[in-house]
Design an enzyme around this catalytic site. Structure first.
Site, mmCIF file in Angstrom:
data_model
loop_
_atom_site.group_PDB
_atom_site.id
_atom_site.type_symbol
_atom_site.label_atom_id
_atom_site.label_comp_id
_atom_site.label_asym_id
_atom_site.label_seq_id
_atom_site.Cartn_x
_atom_site.Cartn_y
_atom_site.Cartn_z
ATOM 1 N N SER A 42 -10.558 7.330 -2.850
ATOM 2 C CA SER A 42 -11.795 8.100 -2.663
ATOM 3 C C SER A 42 -13.009 7.453 -3.323
ATOM 4 O O SER A 42 -13.888 8.150 -3.844
ATOM 5 C CB SER A 42 -11.615 9.538 -3.170
ATOM 6 O OG SER A 42 -10.578 10.186 -2.459
ATOM 7 N N GLY A 101 -11.061 2.901 1.327
ATOM 8 C CA GLY A 101 -10.526 3.237 2.642
ATOM 9 C C GLY A 101 -11.582 3.850 3.535
ATOM 10 O O GLY A 101 -12.373 3.161 4.178
ATOM 11 N N HIS A 106 0.849 -1.206 0.000
ATOM 12 C CA HIS A 106 0.000 0.000 0.000
ATOM 13 C C HIS A 106 0.884 1.255 0.000
ATOM 14 O O HIS A 106 1.935 1.278 0.643
ATOM 15 C CB HIS A 106 -0.918 -0.009 1.223
ATOM 16 C CG HIS A 106 -1.990 1.029 1.144
ATOM 17 N ND1 HIS A 106 -1.744 2.342 1.426
ATOM 18 C CD2 HIS A 106 -3.290 0.953 0.773
ATOM 19 C CE1 HIS A 106 -2.863 3.045 1.238
ATOM 20 N NE2 HIS A 106 -3.815 2.216 0.860
ATOM 21 N N GLU A 143 -3.749 2.551 -7.118
ATOM 22 C CA GLU A 143 -4.204 3.652 -6.279
ATOM 23 C C GLU A 143 -3.288 4.849 -6.478
ATOM 24 O O GLU A 143 -2.188 4.884 -5.913
ATOM 25 C CB GLU A 143 -4.154 3.256 -4.799
ATOM 26 C CG GLU A 143 -5.109 2.167 -4.415
ATOM 27 C CD GLU A 143 -5.360 2.178 -2.913
ATOM 28 O OE1 GLU A 143 -6.524 2.252 -2.529
ATOM 29 O OE2 GLU A 143 -4.394 2.135 -2.130
HETATM 30 P P1 PGA Z 1 -9.641 6.041 0.494
HETATM 31 O O1 PGA Z 1 -8.443 5.035 0.727
HETATM 32 O O2 PGA Z 1 -10.812 5.275 -0.033
HETATM 33 O O3 PGA Z 1 -9.897 6.647 1.842
HETATM 34 O O4 PGA Z 1 -9.178 7.058 -0.498
HETATM 35 C C1 PGA Z 1 -8.125 4.048 -0.210
HETATM 36 C C2 PGA Z 1 -6.871 3.345 0.216
HETATM 37 O O5 PGA Z 1 -5.922 4.016 0.639
HETATM 38 O O6 PGA Z 1 -6.777 2.099 0.162
#
Ligand code: PGA
Length: 252
Positions: free
Chosen positions: A212, A237, A116, A165
């Site tokens: 997001s 997330g 990640h 991501e």
């Molecule tokens: P987020 O995080 O949905 O809060 O943007 C995604 C992630 O970091 O796996």
């Protein structure tokens, strides 16, 4: 592997990454909210000819509670527990790590996140270490969900699920603004090509989007006719700790 429905349908992965965010309610209530929605989710997904693999990655401190809540609500065939990371080493003198072997034995996890962008950023995790983590996971039958942040990140052998991501689109950075789905195509296509080449098209592979994702935008990644190929799911997330997560599964 726990999936909803038959394997002839299109399989999508919706993965909740709780990070170390505090829960707003209790884990038990969270699981109950998903179970209450399960029939609706099934119907909606079936209508789209899709099956969902629902995976949740709690922090280690909440893994036991999540496991118990899943058992209490008979949700074993609905929610899979995964880890956010695991040790690059077998069990032994590695303070602070969680070994693949123990995670498998204790919690029966089938999946883990690896690489990640927050671990790459906070701990400088690089390809060599991440490859060792993938090897540990695979040795214990844990499927790595390998996170990449751009087209340059190497994908270790054995990885079949990749989550793209863009770090700037992660809600903690973007304030909740996802990447424009059409702007994801460049990296997504390179990742798909890499996976195709790695396995010579002989292996089922999946590319997910993260950053997001919410109930309103998930389908713009998973079912978007404007994309050459939609994503096979989403890594979620902030919105994975609240009941909206199950709406994301239904809307995917
Ligand atoms: P987020 O995080 O949905 O809060 O943007 C995604 C992630 O970091 O796996």
């Amino acid at each position: 592997m726990t999936v909803l429905y038959s394997i002839t349908m299109r399989k999508i992965f919706i993965i909740g990454n709780w990070k170390t965010y505090p829960m707003q309610g209790s884990i038990d209530e969270w699981v109950a909210s998903g179970v209450a929605k399960k029939t609706d989710i099934e119907k909606t997904l079936q209508a789209k000819d899709q099956e969902a693999v629902v995976i949740v990655c709690p922090p280690m401190t909440r893994m036991y509670d999540l496991q118990q809540a899943i058992i209490n609500h008979h949700a074993e065939n609905f929610i899979n527990i995964a880890s956010q990371d695991l040790s690059a080493f077998p069990p032994g003198a590695h303070t602070g790590d969680e070994s693949a072997e123990e995670l498998k034995k204790r919690f029966g996890i089938t999946y883990t996140l690896i690489g990640h962008s927050e671990r790459r950023r906070d701990y400088g995790e690089k390809d060599d270490l991440l490859t060792k983590k993938v090897e540990q996971a695979l040795q214990y039958g844990i499927i790595p969900i390998y996170c990449v942040q751009d087209e340059k990140d190497t994908i270790p052998q054995g990885v079949t699920i990749v989550a793209y991501e863009p770090p700037y689109a992660i809600s903690a950075m973007s304030g909740g603004v996802a990447e424009d789905p059409q702007k994801t195509e460049y990296v997504a296509n390179i990742v798909r090509e890499k996976l195709l080449t790695m396995y010579n098209n002989s292996q089922e592979t999946f590319v997910l989007y993260g950053g997001s994702v919410n109930a309103a935008n998930v389908a713009s990644f998973t079912n978007n006719p404007k994309l050459k190929k939609s994503f096979d799911g989403a890594l979620v997330g902030a919105k994975s700790l609240i009941p909206e997560f199950f709406q994301i599964v239904e809307n995917a």
